[in-house]
Design a protein around this motif. Sequence first.
Motif, PDB file in Angstrom:
ATOM      1  N   TYR A 193      14.865 -33.581  15.322  1.00 31.23           N
ATOM      2  CA  TYR A 193      15.921 -33.046  14.462  1.00 31.23           C
ATOM      3  C   TYR A 193      16.605 -31.829  15.070  1.00 31.23           C
ATOM      4  O   TYR A 193      17.652 -31.398  14.606  1.00 31.23           O
ATOM      5  N   TRP A 196      17.480 -28.517  20.970  1.00 28.92           N
ATOM      6  CA  TRP A 196      17.736 -27.317  21.784  1.00 28.92           C
ATOM      7  C   TRP A 196      18.844 -27.545  22.789  1.00 28.92           C
ATOM      8  O   TRP A 196      18.918 -26.908  23.831  1.00 28.92           O
ATOM      9  N   LEU A 204      23.922 -23.081  16.032  1.00 30.04           N
ATOM     10  CA  LEU A 204      22.934 -22.249  15.324  1.00 30.04           C
ATOM     11  C   LEU A 204      23.350 -20.774  15.390  1.00 30.04           C
ATOM     12  O   LEU A 204      23.332 -20.073  14.366  1.00 30.04           O
ATOM     13  N   LEU A 208      24.206 -18.285  12.299  1.00 24.56           N
ATOM     14  CA  LEU A 208      23.448 -17.034  12.148  1.00 24.56           C
ATOM     15  C   LEU A 208      24.385 -15.819  12.098  1.00 24.56           C
ATOM     16  O   LEU A 208      24.110 -14.857  11.379  1.00 24.56           O
ATOM     17  N   GLY A 212      24.537 -13.300   9.126  1.00 26.90           N
ATOM     18  CA  GLY A 212      24.511 -11.848   9.328  1.00 26.90           C
ATOM     19  C   GLY A 212      25.645 -11.179   8.580  1.00 26.90           C
ATOM     20  O   GLY A 212      25.472 -10.131   7.952  1.00 26.90           O
ATOM     21  N   HIS A 215      24.771 -10.901   4.931  1.00 29.04           N
ATOM     22  CA  HIS A 215      23.775  -9.851   4.681  1.00 29.04           C
ATOM     23  C   HIS A 215      24.410  -8.459   4.812  1.00 29.04           C
ATOM     24  O   HIS A 215      24.131  -7.567   4.027  1.00 29.04           O
TER      25      HIS A 215
ATOM     26  N   ALA B  12      16.104  -7.710   8.175  1.00 29.66           N
ATOM     27  CA  ALA B  12      16.684  -9.067   8.146  1.00 29.66           C
ATOM     28  C   ALA B  12      17.825  -9.173   9.152  1.00 29.66           C
ATOM     29  O   ALA B  12      17.914 -10.153   9.912  1.00 29.66           O
ATOM     30  N   LEU B  16      18.008 -11.562  12.452  1.00 33.05           N
ATOM     31  CA  LEU B  16      19.143 -12.476  12.658  1.00 33.05           C
ATOM     32  C   LEU B  16      19.806 -12.206  14.012  1.00 33.05           C
ATOM     33  O   LEU B  16      20.120 -13.140  14.753  1.00 33.05           O
ATOM     34  N   LEU B  19      17.747 -13.494  16.825  1.00 31.92           N
ATOM     35  CA  LEU B  19      17.822 -14.959  16.898  1.00 31.92           C
ATOM     36  C   LEU B  19      19.168 -15.418  17.466  1.00 31.92           C
ATOM     37  O   LEU B  19      19.231 -16.412  18.202  1.00 31.92           O
ATOM     38  N   PHE B  38      11.581 -21.641  22.936  1.00 33.19           N
ATOM     39  CA  PHE B  38      11.489 -21.520  21.479  1.00 33.19           C
ATOM     40  C   PHE B  38      10.155 -22.043  20.925  1.00 33.19           C
ATOM     41  O   PHE B  38       9.849 -21.814  19.767  1.00 33.19           O
ATOM     42  N   TRP B  47       8.786 -16.824  14.842  1.00 30.35           N
ATOM     43  CA  TRP B  47       9.112 -17.721  13.719  1.00 30.35           C
ATOM     44  C   TRP B  47       8.251 -17.374  12.507  1.00 30.35           C
ATOM     45  O   TRP B  47       8.726 -17.370  11.369  1.00 30.35           O
ATOM     46  N   ILE B  80      12.208 -25.019   6.042  1.00 36.92           N
ATOM     47  CA  ILE B  80      12.589 -25.461   7.403  1.00 36.92           C
ATOM     48  C   ILE B  80      11.649 -24.834   8.435  1.00 36.92           C
ATOM     49  O   ILE B  80      11.140 -25.518   9.333  1.00 36.92           O
ATOM     50  N   GLY B  83       8.042 -26.251   8.025  1.00 35.04           N
ATOM     51  CA  GLY B  83       8.002 -27.619   8.537  1.00 35.04           C
ATOM     52  C   GLY B  83       8.043 -27.648  10.057  1.00 35.04           C
ATOM     53  O   GLY B  83       7.345 -28.439  10.697  1.00 35.04           O
ATOM     54  N   SER B  84       8.871 -26.774  10.642  1.00 32.22           N
ATOM     55  CA  SER B  84       8.979 -26.735  12.108  1.00 32.22           C
ATOM     56  C   SER B  84       7.669 -26.259  12.733  1.00 32.22           C
ATOM     57  O   SER B  84       7.266 -26.765  13.792  1.00 32.22           O
TER      58      SER B  84
END
Lengths: 260, 243
Positions: A193, A196, A204, A208, A212, A215, B12, B16, B19, B38, B47, B80, B83-84
């Motif tokens: 799923y 990478w 992604l 993100l 951000g 937030h 937070a 972010l 990441l 990763f 994670w 998510i 589960g990962s």
Amino acid sequence: MAIKYSIQGFLIYAAIAVYLLAFLAQLLRLGKTANGIFIAVFVLSAGSFIYRWFHVAHIPLQNLFELFITMGACLCILSYLTDKLLGINQRAIDMLIGAIILFPAGFVFSEAPQQLPPALQSPFFVPHVGAYVLGYIFMFKAAVAAIQTIGANQQNRIVNEQNTYCLIRTGFPLMVLGMMLGSIWAQFAWADYFGWDPKELWSLATLLIYAGYFHWRFMFRQKYPRINSLWALGGFAAVMITLLWVNFSRLFAGLHSYVI
Amino acid sequence: MNAFKRVIMWLALALLTALIILSVYGAFVGAARASNLFNSIPMQMFWSAITVALVVSLILFPSLVKRPSLLLIHLGCIGILAGSIQASETGHKMQKRLFGKDKIRSGIMVIYEGKMDNQVILPAQPRFIGVELPFYIGLKDYRVEYYDSPGPDGRQVPRDYFSDVGVVKDGRIIETKTIEVNKPLHYGGYYFYLRPSEESGSEQAVLAVVSDNGLIAVFTGYVFLTAGLFGRCWLGPMIKKDK
């Protein structure tokens, strides 16, 4: 760069011309004439989209040529809906953006039809790409509002910042939906799923950045409208990289390379 | 917002941002190296830290729990990530240690037409290592369909690949299916995918075998996250407008 001597090419060039005409009509505030030209934009851009659909016998979302035709048609509709439902009127700039979007379809990308590879014959194909197309258009419009925020005076800055937030709030769920659908599809097609792949990672990163933004805005509201706008522009830069650079650069070969 | 909550919000944002930077870096190094990065031990800790931060935020910010859409968004992210973690190599090892359930994460099977096999070859091993599944997969037929017209280079373009397979357990056929691209076989906690390649031919098919660990949590997380976002970003403003 090559001119397309075909019905498809004619429809694209006519749509570009009318988009530019509509831009001028909006700038000159021509009222009913501008509305009439706007309807012509809709007919021509939708006509280009529908013609391609019939020509290749599937919804035109397979490669960048088809993606830009679809975006050109959707922009017109979203411009109208954004005005009516969200109260954000960016009609003039939308018309200019429409011409810019269709330009590479008319002069850069090849219109040669391609057969759908087996992996693309999935019920997830259209909703995955379709959700992204709509999401990207909203982010495009949000980036315009963000630039207006940075350049505006104190009073208009707050209004434009609110418009940016409103547009990102509308587009973000669509982009997430696109990614989730793509991910479920990838699980069925490629056994993973999340692979990478460079395009997946840029997508992604894009999501993100907007996460951000939300937030940051939750923390500071409209205290720093210019910084809010920089988040929005950063997100849009990532959208452009995901949409274009990843597919054109040899740096990012991967699963999504076929969309060129 | 009090000082403590502000610290959590900055945390937070920091997670972010980290990441985002890692995702961009991963995009430059290619899928294989990004996957290794990763799934590395430090990243697994990262994670886990994000998952814990999300759970802590639900405890510290009552507004996240009171508002269903915000709750769904954050629960979706937790689902998510959880589960990962369950789907990772470490998750499989933990499952074996805690519950005694031994499952391989992924591998390939090479099956000849008219034969059946239960040997799965594990990836990236220094030498051939086969693991036996508790059931057999039999291959009846492998075939390729092509488009009528050739591609731009004049060669035939495949329209789809097919593999007629059956699951055999204790000498009985439990299930039969035609595996196609986008239509894998799901049985016994594994997905079986047809891997169209030069190895797959008229006499044999190569199947990728992938564990389904964590998929329910991940996909449930997707539904929660997406539903929460549409509720928050689309439905919420509409309701406010009506009022």
